[in-house]
Design a protein around this motif. Structure first.
Motif, PDB file in Angstrom:
ATOM      1  N   GLU A 166       3.948  -2.074  -3.417  1.00 44.07           N
ATOM      2  CA  GLU A 166       2.962  -1.011  -2.444  1.00 44.07           C
ATOM      3  C   GLU A 166       3.681  -1.198  -0.851  1.00 44.07           C
ATOM      4  OE1 GLU A 166      -0.378  -3.332  -3.627  1.00 44.07           O
ATOM      5  OE2 GLU A 166      -0.570  -4.057  -1.552  1.00 44.07           O
ATOM      6  N   CYS A 167       3.252   0.103  -0.438  1.00 44.78           N
ATOM      7  CA  CYS A 167       3.666   0.195   0.842  1.00 44.78           C
ATOM      8  C   CYS A 167       2.405   0.550   1.785  1.00 44.78           C
ATOM      9  CB  CYS A 167       4.589   1.435   0.769  1.00 44.78           C
ATOM     10  SG  CYS A 167       5.102   2.200   2.676  1.00 44.78           S
ATOM     11  N   HIS A 168       2.558   0.179   2.710  1.00 41.93           N
ATOM     12  CA  HIS A 168       1.403   0.141   3.830  1.00 41.93           C
ATOM     13  C   HIS A 168       1.590   0.873   5.041  1.00 41.93           C
ATOM     14  CE1 HIS A 168      -1.007  -3.044   1.687  1.00 41.93           C
ATOM     15  NE2 HIS A 168       0.053  -3.433   1.349  1.00 41.93           N
ATOM     16  N   CYS A 169       2.687   1.845   5.018  1.00 47.67           N
ATOM     17  CA  CYS A 169       3.146   2.499   6.136  1.00 47.67           C
ATOM     18  C   CYS A 169       1.772   3.584   6.463  1.00 47.67           C
ATOM     19  CB  CYS A 169       4.414   3.273   5.903  1.00 47.67           C
ATOM     20  SG  CYS A 169       4.157   4.810   5.009  1.00 47.67           S
ATOM     21  N   GLU A 170       2.075   4.232   7.604  1.00 45.30           N
ATOM     22  CA  GLU A 170       1.043   5.261   8.091  1.00 45.30           C
ATOM     23  C   GLU A 170       0.925   6.531   7.088  1.00 45.30           C
ATOM     24  OE1 GLU A 170      -2.158   6.317   9.540  1.00 45.30           O
ATOM     25  OE2 GLU A 170      -1.360   4.529  10.092  1.00 45.30           O
ATOM     26  N   LEU A 171       2.008   6.712   6.572  1.00 45.02           N
ATOM     27  CA  LEU A 171       2.208   7.788   5.353  1.00 45.02           C
ATOM     28  C   LEU A 171       1.288   7.656   4.344  1.00 45.02           C
ATOM     29  CD1 LEU A 171       5.881   8.776   5.698  1.00 45.02           C
ATOM     30  CD2 LEU A 171       4.014  10.296   6.359  1.00 45.02           C
ATOM     31  N   CYS A 172       1.374   6.129   3.868  1.00 39.72           N
ATOM     32  CA  CYS A 172       0.662   5.785   2.741  1.00 39.72           C
ATOM     33  C   CYS A 172      -0.873   5.696   3.036  1.00 39.72           C
ATOM     34  CB  CYS A 172       1.374   4.391   2.111  1.00 39.72           C
ATOM     35  SG  CYS A 172       2.983   4.623   1.301  1.00 39.72           S
ATOM     36  N   GLN A 173      -1.131   5.292   4.217  1.00 39.85           N
ATOM     37  CA  GLN A 173      -2.428   5.091   4.456  1.00 39.85           C
ATOM     38  C   GLN A 173      -3.128   6.425   4.568  1.00 39.85           C
ATOM     39  OE1 GLN A 173      -3.611   2.150   4.949  1.00 39.85           O
ATOM     40  NE2 GLN A 173      -1.805   1.016   5.437  1.00 39.85           N
ATOM     41  N   HIS A 190      10.951   1.078  -1.820  1.00 45.24           N
ATOM     42  CA  HIS A 190      10.920   2.304  -1.153  1.00 45.24           C
ATOM     43  C   HIS A 190       9.453   2.635  -0.820  1.00 45.24           C
ATOM     44  CE1 HIS A 190      11.118   3.384  -5.298  1.00 45.24           C
ATOM     45  NE2 HIS A 190       9.876   4.059  -4.965  1.00 45.24           N
ATOM     46  N   CYS A 191       9.052   3.476   0.080  1.00 42.05           N
ATOM     47  CA  CYS A 191       7.951   4.000   0.299  1.00 42.05           C
ATOM     48  C   CYS A 191       7.920   5.044  -0.759  1.00 42.05           C
ATOM     49  CB  CYS A 191       7.829   4.567   1.734  1.00 42.05           C
ATOM     50  SG  CYS A 191       6.289   5.505   1.771  1.00 42.05           S
ATOM     51  N   TYR A 192       6.725   5.177  -1.421  1.00 38.71           N
ATOM     52  CA  TYR A 192       6.426   6.143  -2.621  1.00 38.71           C
ATOM     53  C   TYR A 192       5.660   7.619  -1.905  1.00 38.71           C
ATOM     54  CZ  TYR A 192       2.903   2.748  -3.077  1.00 38.71           C
ATOM     55  OH  TYR A 192       1.920   1.909  -2.555  1.00 38.71           O
TER      56      TYR A 192
HETATM   57 ZN    ZN Z   1       4.882   4.244   2.682  1.00 37.23          ZN
END
Ligand code: ZN
Ligand code: GLA
Length: 685
Positions: free
Chosen positions: A161-168, A121-123
């Motif tokens: 790890e998640c590389h989505c825009e929210l994580c960025q 999941h995106c954390y």
């Molecule tokens: Zn994410």
């Protein structure tokens, strides 16, 4: 030497049980009833429940269904079995992925995954955090008064790890805080003039990708900060999910299960957020690539590291009763190995033996993973017998629960150092063998019954007599002074090649390695590193003997230190390879080369003889047999383990031992079956 309090609520026993997935058998009440009968037969007293049960607990958004688990938990409790209740965030229901794609992780190539697998999941996603919090709140409210509940098993093996825009965005915010909003400072620490990488705005910063990926891989400061951020964000995610548990069930301790030397997370940073540590151990027993004895050594090091995070006993949350399913070759444990491996965990500080999994499923990818109950369904299997035997044995070892481990030796395993070494381009580029080197330095202490704490370089060194720091390449702020202080105060320190080279952002220390005052404390300056080809060897003479060395030969100048060993070949022949330095009240050893084991052993045994750290009662042990000790106010509990497939004997000087399984005097000579284990209780004098 007081015993530690029970790790879980109201349970002063060693736990025995494991992952139980009744939600895979909802249409088979007969099997669920049989589970209870078999658990009692196997001496199971606790299970981890509901780890992957979200789609059963919340079949539709906002509709919670606890009826099935109510009956399972009531039934377990009525039969004397307690529950470590899981929060289900390790895998989400399909409806959620469909309705809220943002909960799905984005990979380094910036592609979002489909609904699949688990632990992905995106954390950062506010939606995922809200859904997790809601289901955890509902679970805690529903089960808060249930007497079966002894601990929270939070999620499962956090990782990735998640590389989505929210994580960025979250990453950039984390960086702004770390660098006090000063982009110039970040540019300097990341050395961004290199390849024209100077950032002029925070939103130019992107998470790194692997070297062959679309993004950055060569600014090591960026990569290290990203890894730190991933740990930070995972803990933040975890705190979000534990907040309702802590509020609603303040008396129920919280843990999450760690994995080995998992590279994705810095577990040392989790310690303040957990009540106790637990981990999943899957050593490769009977693998022909390594002897069982050395597999045991590496596993012992892992157990010690888990114990050392909080300096108290831990829970072995998962282990397999036979084979796993995910190695290249999946071998069942040979007779006796299950008991020996299980008691090894207890010997190093575990207050449990737990398994993945209780019963083999019928379908999907883990159907052939070892389990207590096989597809045949009854108790008449070798594996079930092995498990029941451990269950019996744990009852007899009850007084070991909470007993302490007394270590005068600390070995530094520093996760950030590990990651920095991995990134470093140079020397041996892709495998610098940090973990193997740790094992190499741990081995002489383990072999000699000297207990070792395994700690991060940020931990307090002051209570130890000996500090061993193999390949401590990264020396973070304050660590240099604390090492020097440790030696000045009378401690003995061991440092090796490739040490003291960079700061916490991977900028090289200027002024010669090892950095700063370490040159005074160790009395050396390491000028160059000769990296050997895999088939190349050098040798060093030490104490009239020649020892083979490989991989790394540093060319080091003594600056006050005494030279104990010298190189035998190459242009640095006759130059120092091992140094000893008296620094104020203590001693510091610098070992400039990597040997094949014997030299490290000889040097560490010299340190053991000189410093007399706490160790097990004296015994004559053949190679392959090891003793490990826990203690309380009255007794020493000594685990004697044979990792060879032959019968062995161990002879103790102290003849007062009682065999804890038979309760009979053990005498001085102890016989050990192949892969056998005996647990002895010695009175303290
Ligand atoms: Zn994410
Ligand atoms: C991990 C997981 C379990 C299971 C086992 C298999 O430890 O936590 O769910 O997949 O591996 O060995």
């Amino acid at each position: 030497m007081e015993k530690h309090k029970p790790l879980v609520r109201n349970m002063p026993q060693l736990l025995h049980g494991g992952d139980y997935n009744p939600d895979q058998w909802m249409d088979r009440p007969d099997i669920l009833a049989e589970d209870i009968r078999l658990m009692k037969l196997a001496g199971v007293n606790a299970v981890s429940l509901g780890i992957f049960a979200w789609s059963v607990l919340e079949p539709e958004e906002g509709r919670y269904e606890f009826g099935f688990f109510d009956s399972v938990i009531d039934n377990l409790y009525q039969n004397g079995i307690r529950v470590l209740l899981a929060t289900p965030s390790g895998a989400r229901p399909a409806w959620m992925a469909q309705k809220y794609p943002e909960v799905l992780r984005v990979m380094p190539d910036r592609q979002r995954i489909l609904f699949a697998h688990r632990h992905n999941h995106c954390y950062t996603s506010p939606v995922y955090r809200e859904k997790v919090r809601a289901v955890n709140t509902a679970l805690a409210e529903h089960y808060k008064d249930h007497p079966a509940l002894i601990a929270w098993h939070v999620s499962n093996e956090y990782g990735g790890e998640c590389h989505c825009e929210l994580c960025q965005q979250a990453f950039r915010a984390w960086l702004k805080e770390k660098y006090h909003g000063d982009l110039d400072l970040l540019n300097r620490q990341w050395w961004t003039p290199f390849w024209s990488h100077i950032y002029t705005s925070w939103d130019q910063i992107e998470s790194p990708t692997p070297p062959d990926g679309r993004g950055e891989a060569y600014l090591h400061g960026l990569t290290l900060d990203w890894k730190r951020f991933v740990t930070h964000q995972t803990i933040d995610f975890m705190n979000n999910e534990t907040a309702p548990l802590r509020a609603i069930t303040p008396g129920i301790p919280v843990t999450t299960n760690f994995m080995d030397f998992y590279e994705g997370l810095d577990y040392s940073k989790f310690k303040d957020a957990l009540d106790f540590i637990s981990w999943d151990s899957y050593p490769a027993w009977h693998d022909t690539a390594r002897s069982n004895y050395m597999t045991a050594c590496r596993t012992a090091l892992m157990h010690d590291s888990m114990r050392s995070y909080l300096h108290k006993p831990f829970i072995l949350m998962e282990s397999t009763p036979s084979a796993v399913n995910w190695k290249e070759i999946n071998k069942p444990k040979r007779p006796n190995m299950h008991k020996t491996a299980s008691l090894q965990a207890i010997a190093h500080g575990s207050d449990s033996v737990m398994y993945f999994q209780w019963r083999k499923g019928r379908g999907a990818s883990e159907k052939f993973h070892g389990a207590v109950v096989d597809h045949v369904g009854h108790e008449h299997t070798r594996v079930f017998g092995d498990v029941a035997q451990v269950g019996e044995c744990l009852k007899k070892l009850e007084c070991v629960r909470g007993a302490v481990t007394n270590s005068d030796v600390a070995l530094i395993y520093d996760h950030e150092n590990h990651m920095a070494l991995k990134e470093a381009q140079g020397f041996q580029k892709s495998d610098k063998k940090y973990i193997d080197t740790l094992v190499n330095y741990y081995y002489p202490f383990w072999k000699n019954g000297v207990s070792v704490d395994v700690i991060d370089s940020g931990y307090d060194f002051s209570g130890y007599k000996v500090l061993v720091m193999p390949m401590l390449y990264m020396i973070k702020e304050g660590v240099e002074e604390r090492i020097a202080q440790f030696v000045a105060n009378g401690g003995t320190a061991i440092m090796t090649y490739l040490s003291g080279m960079v700061n916490e952002n991977d900028l090289c220390h200027l002024g010669g390695f090892p950095c700063g005052t370490l040159k005074d404390a160790f009395g050396v300056w390491a000028e160059e590193v000769d990296t050997l080809c895999p088939d190349e060897r050098n040798a060093v003479s030490y104490g009239g003997q020649s020892y083979e060395v490989r991989d790394y030969c540093e060319i080091v100048h003594a600056q006050g230190a005494k030279t104990l060993a010298t190189y035998e070949h190459d242009f640095y022949q006759g130059g120092g390879a091992v140094f000893e330095n008296d620094y104020q009240g203590g001693k510091a050893y610098y070992i400039a080369c990597r040997d094949t084991g014997a030299l490290t052993q000889a040097l560490c045994e010299k340190v053991i003889a000189d410093t007399a750290p706490a160790r097990t009662p004296r015994a004559d042990l053949p190679v392959g047999v090891v003793c490990t000790m826990r203690e309380d106010a009255e007794n020493k509990y000594v685990f004697v383990q044979n990792y060879t497939d032959e019968i062995q004997f161990a002879t103790f000087e102290d003849t007062r031992a009682v065999d804890m399984e038979t309760n009979l005097p053990a005498g001085s000579e102890i016989e050990l079956d192949s892969f056998g284990v005996r647990v002895l209780r010695f009175p303290k004098d």
